[in-house]
Design a protein around this motif. Structure first.
Motif, PDB file in Angstrom:
ATOM      1  N   LYS A 544       2.252  -7.441   9.936  1.00 28.09           N
ATOM      2  CA  LYS A 544       1.198  -7.632  10.926  1.00 28.09           C
ATOM      3  C   LYS A 544       0.221  -8.734  10.526  1.00 28.09           C
ATOM      4  CE  LYS A 544      -2.277  -5.317  13.592  1.00 28.09           C
ATOM      5  NZ  LYS A 544      -3.191  -4.200  13.746  1.00 28.09           N
ATOM      6  N   TRP A 545      -0.129  -8.806   9.248  1.00 33.35           N
ATOM      7  CA  TRP A 545      -1.184  -9.736   8.829  1.00 33.35           C
ATOM      8  C   TRP A 545      -0.631 -11.074   8.345  1.00 33.35           C
ATOM      9  CZ3 TRP A 545      -4.731  -7.045  10.924  1.00 33.35           C
ATOM     10  CH2 TRP A 545      -4.873  -5.681  10.695  1.00 33.35           C
ATOM     11  N   GLY A 546       0.697 -11.195   8.325  1.00 33.21           N
ATOM     12  CA  GLY A 546       1.259 -12.446   7.812  1.00 33.21           C
ATOM     13  C   GLY A 546       1.123 -12.571   6.309  1.00 33.21           C
ATOM     14  N   GLY A 547       1.376 -11.494   5.601  1.00 30.36           N
ATOM     15  CA  GLY A 547       1.261 -11.524   4.144  1.00 30.36           C
ATOM     16  C   GLY A 547       2.508 -12.094   3.496  1.00 30.36           C
ATOM     17  N   LEU A 548       2.337 -12.621   2.286  1.00 32.82           N
ATOM     18  CA  LEU A 548       3.472 -13.209   1.566  1.00 32.82           C
ATOM     19  C   LEU A 548       3.963 -12.324   0.427  1.00 32.82           C
ATOM     20  CD1 LEU A 548       2.466 -16.961   1.336  1.00 32.82           C
ATOM     21  CD2 LEU A 548       4.490 -16.056   2.446  1.00 32.82           C
ATOM     22  N   THR A 549       3.225 -11.243   0.113  1.00 32.70           N
ATOM     23  CA  THR A 549       3.684 -10.374  -0.964  1.00 32.70           C
ATOM     24  C   THR A 549       4.886  -9.569  -0.489  1.00 32.70           C
ATOM     25  OG1 THR A 549       1.819  -9.016  -0.271  1.00 32.70           O
ATOM     26  CG2 THR A 549       1.586 -10.156  -2.346  1.00 32.70           C
ATOM     27  N   LEU A 550       5.619  -8.998  -1.452  1.00 36.82           N
ATOM     28  CA  LEU A 550       6.946  -8.474  -1.134  1.00 36.82           C
ATOM     29  C   LEU A 550       6.948  -7.266  -0.206  1.00 36.82           C
ATOM     30  CD1 LEU A 550       8.726  -8.861  -4.566  1.00 36.82           C
ATOM     31  CD2 LEU A 550       9.176 -10.130  -2.473  1.00 36.82           C
ATOM     32  N   GLU A 551       5.841  -6.485  -0.197  1.00 35.97           N
ATOM     33  CA  GLU A 551       5.884  -5.292   0.658  1.00 35.97           C
ATOM     34  C   GLU A 551       6.030  -5.673   2.122  1.00 35.97           C
ATOM     35  OE1 GLU A 551       3.069  -6.453  -0.527  1.00 35.97           O
ATOM     36  OE2 GLU A 551       1.276  -5.709   0.482  1.00 35.97           O
ATOM     37  N   TRP A 552       5.685  -6.912   2.485  1.00 37.82           N
ATOM     38  CA  TRP A 552       5.801  -7.327   3.881  1.00 37.82           C
ATOM     39  C   TRP A 552       7.203  -7.785   4.225  1.00 37.82           C
ATOM     40  CZ3 TRP A 552       1.745  -5.440   6.041  1.00 37.82           C
ATOM     41  CH2 TRP A 552       0.538  -5.378   5.320  1.00 37.82           C
ATOM     42  N   GLU A 553       8.103  -7.858   3.238  1.00 35.62           N
ATOM     43  CA  GLU A 553       9.470  -8.283   3.532  1.00 35.62           C
ATOM     44  C   GLU A 553      10.345  -7.148   4.021  1.00 35.62           C
ATOM     45  OE1 GLU A 553      11.402 -10.579   0.557  1.00 35.62           O
ATOM     46  OE2 GLU A 553       9.885 -12.164   0.660  1.00 35.62           O
ATOM     47  N   THR A 554       9.918  -5.919   3.776  1.00 39.10           N
ATOM     48  CA  THR A 554      10.724  -4.796   4.242  1.00 39.10           C
ATOM     49  C   THR A 554      10.144  -4.281   5.555  1.00 39.10           C
ATOM     50  OG1 THR A 554      11.629  -2.653   3.631  1.00 39.10           O
ATOM     51  CG2 THR A 554       9.388  -3.116   2.915  1.00 39.10           C
ATOM     52  N   SER A 555      10.831  -3.291   6.126  1.00 38.57           N
ATOM     53  CA  SER A 555      10.379  -2.815   7.437  1.00 38.57           C
ATOM     54  C   SER A 555       9.141  -1.937   7.287  1.00 38.57           C
ATOM     55  CB  SER A 555      11.513  -2.036   8.116  1.00 38.57           C
ATOM     56  OG  SER A 555      12.318  -1.393   7.165  1.00 38.57           O
ATOM     57  N   SER A 556       8.514  -1.611   8.410  1.00 42.36           N
ATOM     58  CA  SER A 556       7.358  -0.716   8.425  1.00 42.36           C
ATOM     59  C   SER A 556       7.719   0.535   9.197  1.00 42.36           C
ATOM     60  CB  SER A 556       6.158  -1.366   9.124  1.00 42.36           C
ATOM     61  OG  SER A 556       5.676  -2.438   8.391  1.00 42.36           O
ATOM     62  N   PRO A 557       7.745   1.693   8.620  1.00 38.88           N
ATOM     63  CA  PRO A 557       7.581   1.983   7.200  1.00 38.88           C
ATOM     64  C   PRO A 557       8.790   1.535   6.378  1.00 38.88           C
ATOM     65  CG  PRO A 557       8.194   3.966   8.385  1.00 38.88           C
ATOM     66  CD  PRO A 557       7.989   2.910   9.413  1.00 38.88           C
ATOM     67  N   PRO A 558       8.631   1.391   5.066  1.00 40.09           N
ATOM     68  CA  PRO A 558       9.733   0.902   4.237  1.00 40.09           C
ATOM     69  C   PRO A 558      10.921   1.865   4.258  1.00 40.09           C
ATOM     70  CG  PRO A 558       7.665   0.918   3.007  1.00 40.09           C
ATOM     71  CD  PRO A 558       7.417   1.659   4.275  1.00 40.09           C
ATOM     72  N   ILE A 559      12.109   1.326   3.995  1.00 32.10           N
ATOM     73  CA  ILE A 559      13.281   2.194   3.911  1.00 32.10           C
ATOM     74  C   ILE A 559      13.282   2.891   2.556  1.00 32.10           C
ATOM     75  CG2 ILE A 559      14.652   0.852   5.511  1.00 32.10           C
ATOM     76  CD1 ILE A 559      15.961  -0.451   3.037  1.00 32.10           C
ATOM     77  N   GLU A 560      14.165   3.864   2.401  1.00 32.43           N
ATOM     78  CA  GLU A 560      14.122   4.712   1.208  1.00 32.43           C
ATOM     79  C   GLU A 560      14.272   3.913  -0.080  1.00 32.43           C
ATOM     80  OE1 GLU A 560      16.595   8.127   1.336  1.00 32.43           O
ATOM     81  OE2 GLU A 560      15.019   9.185   2.427  1.00 32.43           O
ATOM     82  N   HIS A 561      15.151   2.928  -0.063  1.00 33.94           N
ATOM     83  CA  HIS A 561      15.319   2.144  -1.280  1.00 33.94           C
ATOM     84  C   HIS A 561      14.502   0.861  -1.236  1.00 33.94           C
ATOM     85  CE1 HIS A 561      18.318   3.943  -4.066  1.00 33.94           C
ATOM     86  NE2 HIS A 561      18.222   4.839  -3.109  1.00 33.94           N
ATOM     87  N   ASN A 562      13.500   0.864  -0.383  1.00 31.35           N
ATOM     88  CA  ASN A 562      12.485  -0.173  -0.297  1.00 31.35           C
ATOM     89  C   ASN A 562      12.940  -1.452   0.374  1.00 31.35           C
ATOM     90  OD1 ASN A 562      10.886   1.608  -1.564  1.00 31.35           O
ATOM     91  ND2 ASN A 562      10.593   0.439  -3.437  1.00 31.35           N
ATOM     92  N   PHE A 563      14.023  -2.088  -0.124  1.00 25.60           N
ATOM     93  CA  PHE A 563      14.388  -3.391   0.425  1.00 25.60           C
ATOM     94  C   PHE A 563      15.816  -3.365   0.941  1.00 25.60           C
ATOM     95  CE2 PHE A 563      11.090  -4.175  -2.712  1.00 25.60           C
ATOM     96  CZ  PHE A 563      10.183  -4.888  -1.953  1.00 25.60           C
TER      97      PHE A 563
END
Lengths: 602, 227
Positions: A544-563
């Motif tokens: 949503k905010w256009g972040g570059l850190t890795l948590e923004w590369e996965t879906s919202s909410p994150p999947i079980e294995h994160n990426f």
């Protein structure tokens, strides 16, 4: 260190290199669903959560637990503020017209006793059960592995164990309250906690609760240190880590190194009560000042366990919501470590009056040192805002509020660190206002900022922005009304921990109480906004905010294995000028500047 | 750290320690091993700091009441303390050797050394409890309010006994936890869980046992030898 010297074995161990040895789960369809997806029926889902080793679920479980404790502690705070509406003890009292003896007592002494208990429990719950685990255990658990591109923390089962230990410790503390509470103050100073015969079982339970909670804190910290060292994804060097990770890392080091000392202190205090070993009890030849040293050797570093993660959140929110590379990345990262180091050298400033003048001067000087790395951070944050494209959403509003409230809290720490003014202000409302400006104005405000910043990422739902902003203004105005007045009260000599006061202070106390009610209404509004979001909020965008850190590369909410794919870091966490943020509409965020053409030198 | 059982997967007849897969979030067994070892070292740091509080209390009260401490330590039998020191040093040698055995795949020796370590730990606790605590408590040399020894010459001797029982008691609790952990290792070794490619738990518990030993090395002279 290697576990094998056999080259064939090593080849077999490559990531997904062979069907026999690969862990295979990375692209397992079963794990590609959101971590919030229910597993079967209601009880199956409950069992799944109760036995989960997924850091996201554990983070959410911690979030629920600490918010519940915050509610309990907040109710006690409101009770304190209501009591202080009038100079006499009325609400918790023997006489009265306002609400008419809300809690009835036969004598004034008993009424004061109840007030002491309410105040002690407010402090103990807020410190040990809410604020220490708040940001690291809830948001840290959720986002630390995501931000370094890991699938989980290093020791997932230990992580779940630490949650259960937390709950176990909380049960001890809460049962002490149900049995009638303790009136020692949250610091459990001897001889209040050792020599007073009343409340024997309550004090033992409460102190054992703190001892148990220490294990939870140590395990969380240990887990995070190892996770940061060993589980960073390919391409992520130490200086590619987001600053939130640096802050959590510094916090975790303090948790590991300071908490054992409160462990042995509380254990000795329990032995003191059960066996009268006489270490802390002056009647038996013990030294109560030794208890103060032991206690603050942990409990001062704990102040930085509370504030460092908050600073980490601010360091995330400012660059992302002003679309600007953070100013002084390394200075902020190293100042976190510097604060963690100095944290261990300043405990003596809590007992200036109980130690010799030379020691007091030494601790006073060391205490001033803390101001340096703290100011480094504040100046860097403000420099980041300069010429940024600032978006005033709730997270950013809270971050800007943090800069104000935390600066007030930090600057009012300086007169307290100065010996001459300290003796004047010691144990007055000035101290109360000072640490509420750092703890509440620092940690809680930053927690709210982080919650709004990451809410969509954590739960996959957007919250309603406008009501949240109204909530912000209620919290901000209510907080400042509550505690700014207490600075003035303190300078005029209102001592802390008193149930009654001289009539001259009434007006300021009433403003403070009105502020606390406004503050509570702000929290209520936030709660409604969050519940509404979970029930009926629109689906959250992945970034949503256009972040570059890795948590923004996965879906919202994150999947079980994160990426969905193992992440590979190719850019710094705040390089907004050079890279398009992942998973978002490129038109929504300012495109990176085209490569600069350097004009040929004439 | 893996949840797989000791029953062989279909078609995979390799021994457990070769079949062993690291937990999902580790890239390899080596990564997991390094993480486990690092985690245990951090745990050891917390142990040192925990006992630091006790050593600090010892120093403060020795300075405040030197007479009480001198009197008190005369009541301790240095021969029993020395016997326990030798026993713990021996057990440290056998646990270190057991790690070597696991690395070399010598399962028989691994089990022998683990069992020997457990016996040493048990012997330590028996000497501590049966030959030291019990006679002293019977004579009234108990901590704090339970102190009833009639021949005490210093009013602060109960504090000495308080510190003695706290320090050795917290240490003995650690020995007991160590015995439980090493018994667990023995059972796993018996099931064939450890070998050259997987011995995380042996290494971790071994490190823990060493810190328990090292703390005793400091407690012994402070409590038994200095007068």
């Amino acid at each position: 260190m290697t576990t094998t010297n056999d080259p064939d074995m090593i080849a077999n161990e490559g990531h997904g290199a062979s069907p026999g040895a690969s862990n295979g789960a990375l692209h397992d369809a079963h794990h590609d669903v959101s971590y919030l997806t229910p597993k079967g029926g209601f009880w199956a889902t409950v069992w799944d959560w109760a036995t989960t080793i997924d850091h996201e679920k554990i983070g959410v479980m911690y979030l629920c637990a600490i918010l519940f404790m915050f509610f309990l502690g907040g109710m006690l705070a409101l009770l304190i503020r209501l009591e202080l509406w009038v100079p006499n003890t009325v609400i918790i009292g023997v006489e009265g017209d306002f609400l008419g003896r809300f809690i009835k007592h036969d004598s004034l002494a008993e009424a004061g006793n109840t007030f002491n208990r309410v105040m002690t429990l407010h402090g103990a719950i807020m410190v040990f059960l809410f604020i220490i685990p708040s940001i690291p255990a809830a948001l840290g658990n959720f986002f630390l592995p995501l931000m370094i591109g890991a699938k989980d923390v290093a020791f997932p089962r230990l992580n779940l164990l630490s949650w259960y230990i937390y709950v176990f410790g909380a049960i001890f503390a809460v049962s002490a309250i149900l049995l009638g509470g303790v009136d020692t103050g949250w610091t459990f100073y001897t001889p209040y906690s050792s020599a007073v015969a009343a409340d024997h079982a309550n004090i033992v339970l409460m102190v054992l609760g703190v001892f148990i909670l220490g294990f939870s804190s140590i395990f969380t910290g240990l887990n995070f240190v190892v996770t940061v060292h060993k589980l960073r994804c390919p391409g992520m060097g130490w200086f590619d880590m987001p600053l939130f990770v640096w802050a959590i890392y510094a916090t975790a080091i303090i948790q590991v190194l300071a908490t054992p000392v409160i462990g042995i202190t509380t254990l000795l205090l329990v032995f003191e009560r059960l066996f009268g070993i006489g270490i802390f009890d002056p009647n038996l030849g013990g030294d109560p000042v030794l208890f103060q040293h032991f206690f603050w050797f942990y409990s001062h570093p704990v102040v930085y366990i509370m504030i460092l993660p908050a600073m980490g959140i601010i360091s995330e929110v400012i660059p992302i919501h002003s679309r600007k590379r953070i100013f002084g990345y390394r200075a902020i990262a190293f100042s976190s470590l510097a604060i963690a180091a100095i944290a261990f050298l300043v405990w003596g400033h809590h007992l200036f009056a109980a130690e010799g003048p030379l020691v007091a001067v030494l601790f006073s000087a060391l205490t001033f040192l803390v101001a340096i790395p703290t100011a480094v951070k504040v100046f860097n944050w403000i420099s980041t805002l300069y010429k940024g494209s600032i978006r005033l959403d709730t997270a950013m509003l809270y971050t800007l509020a943090f800069l104000w409230t935390f600066s007030v809290g930090g600057l009012t720490g300086l007169p307290l660190a100065t010996l001459a003014t300290n003796l004047q202000l010691h144990d007055t409302y000035f101290v109360v206002a000072h640490f509420h400006y750092t703890m509440f104005g620092g940690t809680v405000i930053a927690l709210l900022s982080g919650l709004h910043h990451w809410w969509g990422k954590m739960f996959g739902r957007e919250y309603a922005e406008r009501p949240a902003q109204i909530g912000f203004w209620l919290v901000f105005i209510g907080f400042n009304l509550t505690f700014l007045t207490q600075f003035i009260l303190g300078i005029h000599g209102m001592p802390r921990r008193y149930a009654s006061y001289v009539p001259e202070f009434q007006q300021l106390h009433q403003i403070s109480t009105i502020g606390s009610v406004i503050l509570a209404s702000g929290f209520l509004l936030h709660l409604l906004v969050f519940v509404h979001s979970l029930v009926a909020g629109p689906k959250a965008k992945p970034n949503k905010w256009g972040g570059l850190t890795l948590e923004w590369e996965t879906s919202s909410p994150p999947i079980e294995h994160n990426f969905h794919h193992e992440p590979l870091v190719k850019h710094g966490p705040y390089d907004f000028d050079d890279f398009v943020p992942p998973q978002c509409d490129p038109d929504e965020f300012a495109r990176p500047d085209p490569p600069q053409e350097h004009p040929p030198t004439p | 750290m893996s949840s797989i059982t000791s029953t062989p997967a279909s078609g995979d007849t390799r021994p457990y320690h070769e079949r062993y897969k690291p937990a999902d979030h580790f890239r390899s067994r080596d990564d997991e091993f390094d993480a486990v070892k690092f985690g245990v070292w951090l745990l050891l740091a917390t142990e040192v700091l925990l006992f630091a509080g006790l050593f600090c209390a010892y120093a403060v009260f020795r300075m405040l009441y030197p007479e009480a401490f001198a009197n008190g330590s005369h009541h301790l039998n240095w021969k029993l303390g020395a016997a326990n020191t030798v026993i713990l040093l021996l057990s440290s040698f056998t646990i270190a050797t057991s790690i070597h055995n696991a690395q070399k795949g010598q399962i028989g020796w691994l089990k022998f050394n683990l069992a020997f370590t457990v016996l040493c730990g048990a012997a330590f606790l028996v000497i501590k409890g049966v030959f030291e605590y019990y006679p002293k408590l019977s004579a009234g040399k108990a901590p704090g309010i339970f102190f009833s020894y009639p021949f005490a010459t210093d009013p602060y001797e109960p504090i000495w006994w308080g510190i003695y029982y706290c320090a050795t008691g917290v240490h003995a609790t650690h020995v007991f936890v160590g015995i439980c952990l090493i018994t667990w290792l023995f059972i796993r070794a018996h099931k064939g869980h450890f070998g050259p490619t997987h011995y995380n738990a042996v290494e971790g518990v071994g490190l823990y046992w060493h810190i328990v030993d090292v703390i005793w090395i400091f407690l012994f002279p402070l409590l038994y030898l200095i007068h």
